[in-house]
Design an enzyme around this catalytic site. Structure first.
Site, PDB file in Angstrom:
ATOM      1  N   SER A 128       0.819  -1.213   0.000  1.00  0.00           N
ATOM      2  CA  SER A 128       0.000   0.000   0.000  1.00  0.00           C
ATOM      3  C   SER A 128       0.847   1.255   0.000  1.00  0.00           C
ATOM      4  CB  SER A 128      -0.901   0.000   1.240  1.00  0.00           C
ATOM      5  OG  SER A 128      -1.541   1.250   1.415  1.00  0.00           O
ATOM      6  N   GLU A 130       0.146   3.724   1.631  1.00  0.00           N
ATOM      7  CA  GLU A 130       0.147   4.226   3.005  1.00  0.00           C
ATOM      8  C   GLU A 130       1.488   3.951   3.697  1.00  0.00           C
ATOM      9  OE1 GLU A 130      -2.097   5.876   5.011  1.00  0.00           O
ATOM     10  OE2 GLU A 130      -3.482   6.200   3.349  1.00  0.00           O
ATOM     11  N   TYR A 152      -2.107   0.405  10.486  1.00  0.00           N
ATOM     12  CA  TYR A 152      -2.361  -0.281   9.217  1.00  0.00           C
ATOM     13  C   TYR A 152      -1.135  -0.210   8.322  1.00  0.00           C
ATOM     14  CZ  TYR A 152      -3.909  -0.749   4.365  1.00  0.00           C
ATOM     15  OH  TYR A 152      -4.011  -1.112   3.042  1.00  0.00           O
TER      16      TYR A 152
END
Length: 323
Positions: A128, A130, A152
């Site tokens: 990801s 992120e 996460y």
């Protein structure tokens, strides 16, 4: 011969579009799904794409290594796509341990099951954007240092590096796609794009009056999930496994995305948008902008859907649902 694929997270947005793509290419598709005592497996997204009868759902959980080994031994997949995760950033602060167990250690369990039961299987890990978090470079590529800003993102970073480790340690054909934000009409309602398009549709239909958001200055690189799953498949068709950024190379603010949605139905954003400080993240990721040049050069992949067309498609889908 017919190839066989196993998709974890098949009931999610990416899993559904990937299943559709693989079926169109003649694959036999299995999907790993976690059952509960209170509800059947949610096949809503597969039904939306009209493919729920074409995939075979098998019981499983990323936290259950023995179950994963049995599944791999039985199915003998040519390709495994690990898309399952606790994937909502906001929830990861409320459930950091669960997020680590599923989103991080779950990847190790799948890789270990492959190592033990069928090491020649090709493996895809859903990494990801992120993971970049507090970005170290204005544009993020495969060489940009990571600085995760949520439980996460930290869990995803573990999953990313354990994939690299199994590739280098055991010779598994394991690739990671560092996917930037990708949305669709199948996006969960808890994600900001779908929250926006659903709210705009409700306001247009007279079912609601306002849209409440947190930081609308955050910038994201948004693409269509339907385009991005093609990159996943292409990675596993390469002779050599590798990691790839999958992005559009363009960034827009959350507010701009909202303006497109409101404008599509003839509404003024300032009449309905409410900024709620309670919706701000504890640690914000201000901007994400991916460099997909490696994917373009080595995979021949390019995004086909603009952010504007993506948001309009999502608004239309939510209008249809609510009508």
């Amino acid at each position: 011969m017919t190839r066989t694929a196993l998709i974890t997270g098949i009931t999610g947005q990416d899993g559904a579009y990937l299943a559709q793509l693989l079926l169109s290419k003649g694959y036999k598709v299995f999907g790993l799904a976690r059952r509960s005592s209170t509800a059947d497996v949610n096949l809503t997204r597969l039904k939306w794409l009209n493919i729920e009868k074409d995939v075979q759902i098998v019981d499983g959980d990323l936290q259950d290594l023995s179950g994963l080994v049995r599944t791999i031994t039985t199915i003998k997949p040519d390709e495994v796509y690990n898309l399952a995760a606790q994937s909502f950033v906001t929830s990861s602060w409320q459930q950091p341990i669960l997020t680590g167990q599923v989103t991080a250690l779950g990847v190790t369990n799948v890789l270990e099951a492959l190592r033990l039961a069928k090491p020649d299987t090709r493996f895809y890990q859903a990494s990801s954007s992120e993971m970049y978090g507090l970005v170290q470079h204005p544009v993020q590529s495969e060489k940009t240092p990571f600085y995760p800003r949520s439980p996460y993102a930290v869990a995803k970073l573990y999953g990313h590096w354990i994939t690299v480790n199994y590739r280098e340690s055991f010779g598994i054909h394991a690739s990671s796609g560092i996917l930037f934000n990708h949305e669709s009409p199948l996006r969960g309602i808890e994600f900001v794009t779908r929250k926006v398009t659903d709210s705009v549709a409700r306001i247009k239909l007279g079912l609601s009056k306002e849209l409440r958001l947190g930081n609308t200055s955050a910038k994201r690189d948004w693409g269509h999930a339907r385009d991005y799953v093609k990159a996943m498949w292409l990675m596993l068709q390469q002779d050599t496994p590798d990691d790839y950024v999958v992005a559009t190379g363009k960034t827009s603010t959350v507010r701009t995305m909202c303006e497109i949605a409101f404008s599509h139905v003839g509404l003024n954003i300032d009449d309905h948008l409410v900024i709620d400080e309670k919706l701000f993240r504890p640690a914000e990721v201000d901007i994400l902008l991916g460099d997909p040049s490696k994917a373009k050069e080595k995979l021949g992949w390019e995004p086909e859907t603009s952010m504007e067309d993506l948001i309009r498609e999502m608004v239309e889908a939510d209008l249809k649902r609510l009508s």
